[in-house]
Enzyme design. Structure first.
Site, short mmCIF file in Angstrom:
data_model
loop_
_atom_site.label_atom_id
_atom_site.label_comp_id
_atom_site.label_asym_id
_atom_site.label_seq_id
_atom_site.Cartn_x
_atom_site.Cartn_y
_atom_site.Cartn_z
N GLU A 1 13.77 2.52 13.78
CA GLU A 1 13.26 3.66 13.00
C GLU A 1 13.09 4.89 13.88
O GLU A 1 13.00 6.01 13.39
CB GLU A 1 11.90 3.28 12.38
CG GLU A 1 11.92 3.24 10.87
CD GLU A 1 10.55 2.97 10.28
OE1 GLU A 1 9.80 2.14 10.83
OE2 GLU A 1 10.23 3.61 9.28
N ASN B 1 0.80 -1.23 0.00
CA ASN B 1 0.00 0.00 0.00
C ASN B 1 0.83 1.27 0.00
O ASN B 1 0.29 2.37 -0.14
CB ASN B 1 -0.97 0.00 1.18
CG ASN B 1 -2.24 -0.78 0.86
OD1 ASN B 1 -3.15 -0.27 0.24
ND2 ASN B 1 -2.27 -2.05 1.26
C1 6MZ Z 1 7.07 1.21 9.30
C2 6MZ Z 1 5.75 1.03 7.43
C3 6MZ Z 1 6.55 1.97 6.75
O1 6MZ Z 1 0.92 -3.36 4.64
O2 6MZ Z 1 -1.01 -1.90 4.04
N1 6MZ Z 1 4.77 0.68 6.59
N2 6MZ Z 1 6.01 0.66 8.69
N3 6MZ Z 1 7.87 2.11 8.72
C4 6MZ Z 1 7.65 2.53 7.45
N4 6MZ Z 1 8.49 3.48 6.94
C5 6MZ Z 1 8.05 4.73 6.47
N5 6MZ Z 1 6.07 2.13 5.52
C6 6MZ Z 1 4.98 1.32 5.43
O3 6MZ Z 1 1.34 -1.20 3.49
C7 6MZ Z 1 1.29 -0.05 4.30
C8 6MZ Z 1 1.69 -0.39 5.72
O4 6MZ Z 1 3.09 -0.75 5.76
C9 6MZ Z 1 3.69 -0.28 6.95
C10 6MZ Z 1 2.61 0.42 7.75
O5 6MZ Z 1 2.04 -0.50 8.67
C11 6MZ Z 1 1.59 0.77 6.68
O6 6MZ Z 1 0.27 0.91 7.19
P1 6MZ Z 1 0.34 -2.44 3.63
O7 6MZ Z 1 0.31 -3.04 2.25
#
Ligand code: 6MZ
Length: 361
Positions: free
Chosen positions: A226, A17
């Site tokens: 992070e 996403n």
């Molecule tokens: C931590 C992240 C992220 O899973 O809905 N996500 N988690 N750090 C990051 N760095 C910026 N970037 C994305 O993709 C979106 C989800 O991935 C994680 C978060 O939980 C986000 O809601 P999906 O496909």
């Protein structure tokens, strides 16, 4: 840049996403605007904004999830994301996504993942291999791959899946995701990722599910460091995951631990700079890890949210740290060693890099 686009590449840290085309997000937002679910003009500038703090990124994900979380859209974005990576010669993609439950539209974590797999099946612009193979070399399920189509060589991408546990989830919800990952191994699910807003949740909440995943043979990658959280970073490193992502807020003790354990690091340069987890690119820990020969792989994290591509990440590393063609190629090639897929896939990828090496001037 053109050369970096044509070079074969491996992407190991991409959130589904977070990797959606802006044009698709805007189209989805417009549709929901017409239905009165959202106010399009409020959302448009949020989608197009470029610089976001880490906090704002997670607010954006909540919006993206409103736009994307129905089965048909999940299938569509999966197809588009895979085709976009393949178009810049990513030859192996480990795509991660958080299985979502939404009772109001009859979505379970399983049906969400089935929609993702449908998206892999729908890929048409390139050839795709997403399922593990039997010992006879045939795919376990009905996925067919071929290198040659109508006499012309088509791009081919290997795609494998990681299921993400969101840090907002409970131990039970995390366990449900791990069990789903086990059930979906024949559809190319190889492991588990722990992600989500790093200021939310406790390591101890996820540990039972991660330990179970490991016992059952799933591979694990963790978003680690992070934000500054010494205790958690140390617990994560002591867990010895197969890979970690980011590794921004490490101190001397944690660097030592990481380096002695040789855990590969998924480096996301643009993401770290945009979210200000690293204040300036020239002091990014890529340089230190690269110079000490620590295993690392350049990744996009969220190519849509951060307007990047794998090729752009290589370009940024090359221009910032003064690396040439040969070093970039070697960096891309060594990433094959850190993929979660089996040795058969590794050998195929090594073959692809060997052929590409012959074309290097
Ligand atoms: C931590 C992240 C992220 O899973 O809905 N996500 N988690 N750090 C990051 N760095 C910026 N970037 C994305 O993709 C979106 C989800 O991935 C994680 C978060 O939980 C986000 O809601 P999906 O496909």
């Amino acid at each position: 840049m053109e050369w970096l686009m044509s070079m074969p590449k491996v992407e190991l840290h991409a959130h589904l996403n977070g990797s959606i085309r802006d044009s698709t997000l805007l189209e989805l937002a417009r549709l929901l605007g017409e239905k009165g679910v959202i106010v399009f003009s409020d959302v448009e500038h949020v989608i197009m904004k470029n610089d976001r703090s880490l906090h704002e990124v997670f607010k954006l994900f909540d919006l993206i999830h409103i736009l994307t979380t129905d089965h048909k859209t999940v299938t569509r974005i999966t197809k588009e994301v895979v085709e976009d990576f393949a178009s810049e010669n990513v030859v192996y993609l480990e795509l991660r996504t958080t299985p979502k439950r939404n009772d109001s539209i009859g979505m379970s974590k399983r049906s969400y993942m089935e929609a993702v797999v449908e998206g892999l099946r729908a890929v048409s612009a390139v050839d795709i291999d997403f399922a593990p193979h039997n010992t006879d070399g045939n795919p376990v399920n009905d996925m067919i791959t071929n290198d040659i189509c109508n006499g012309t060589t088509r791009k081919k991408i290997y795609v494998r899946l990681l299921l993400s546990i969101d840090r907002r989830e409970t131990t039970e919800a995390a366990m449900e995701t791990v069990k789903l990952a086990l059930e979906m191994r024949d559809f190319g699910v190889l492991g588990i990722d722990l992600s989500g807003n790093p200021i939310v949740g406790e390591w101890s909440t996820f540990l039972p599910a991660l330990e179970f995943a490991r016992e059952q043979g799933l591979q694990i990658t963790l978003h680690c460091g992070e934000v500054p959280n010494k205790k958690e970073i140390n617990s994560m490193l002591d867990f010895l995951p197969q890979r970690v992502g980011h590794a921004c807020f490490f101190q001397e003790e944690e660097w030592k631990k990481l380096k002695s354990s040789k855990i590969p690091v998924e480096i996301c340069l643009t993401s770290n700079i945009r979210t200000n987890t690293i204040s300036s690119i020239d002091i990014h820990h890529f340089a230190n890890l690269y110079n000490s020969n620590h295993p690392l792989v350049l990744c996009t994290d969220d190519s849509g949210v951060f307007s990047t591509t794998v090729s752009k990440e290589y370009h940024l590393a090359a221009s910032t740290f003064g690396l040439g063609k040969w070093e970039m190629f070697q960096l891309a090639k060594t990433a094959v060693g850190f993929i979660f897929a089996d040795d058969g896939v590794k050998q195929d990828l090594e073959g692809i890099f060997d052929v590409a090496a012959k074309k290097l001037d």
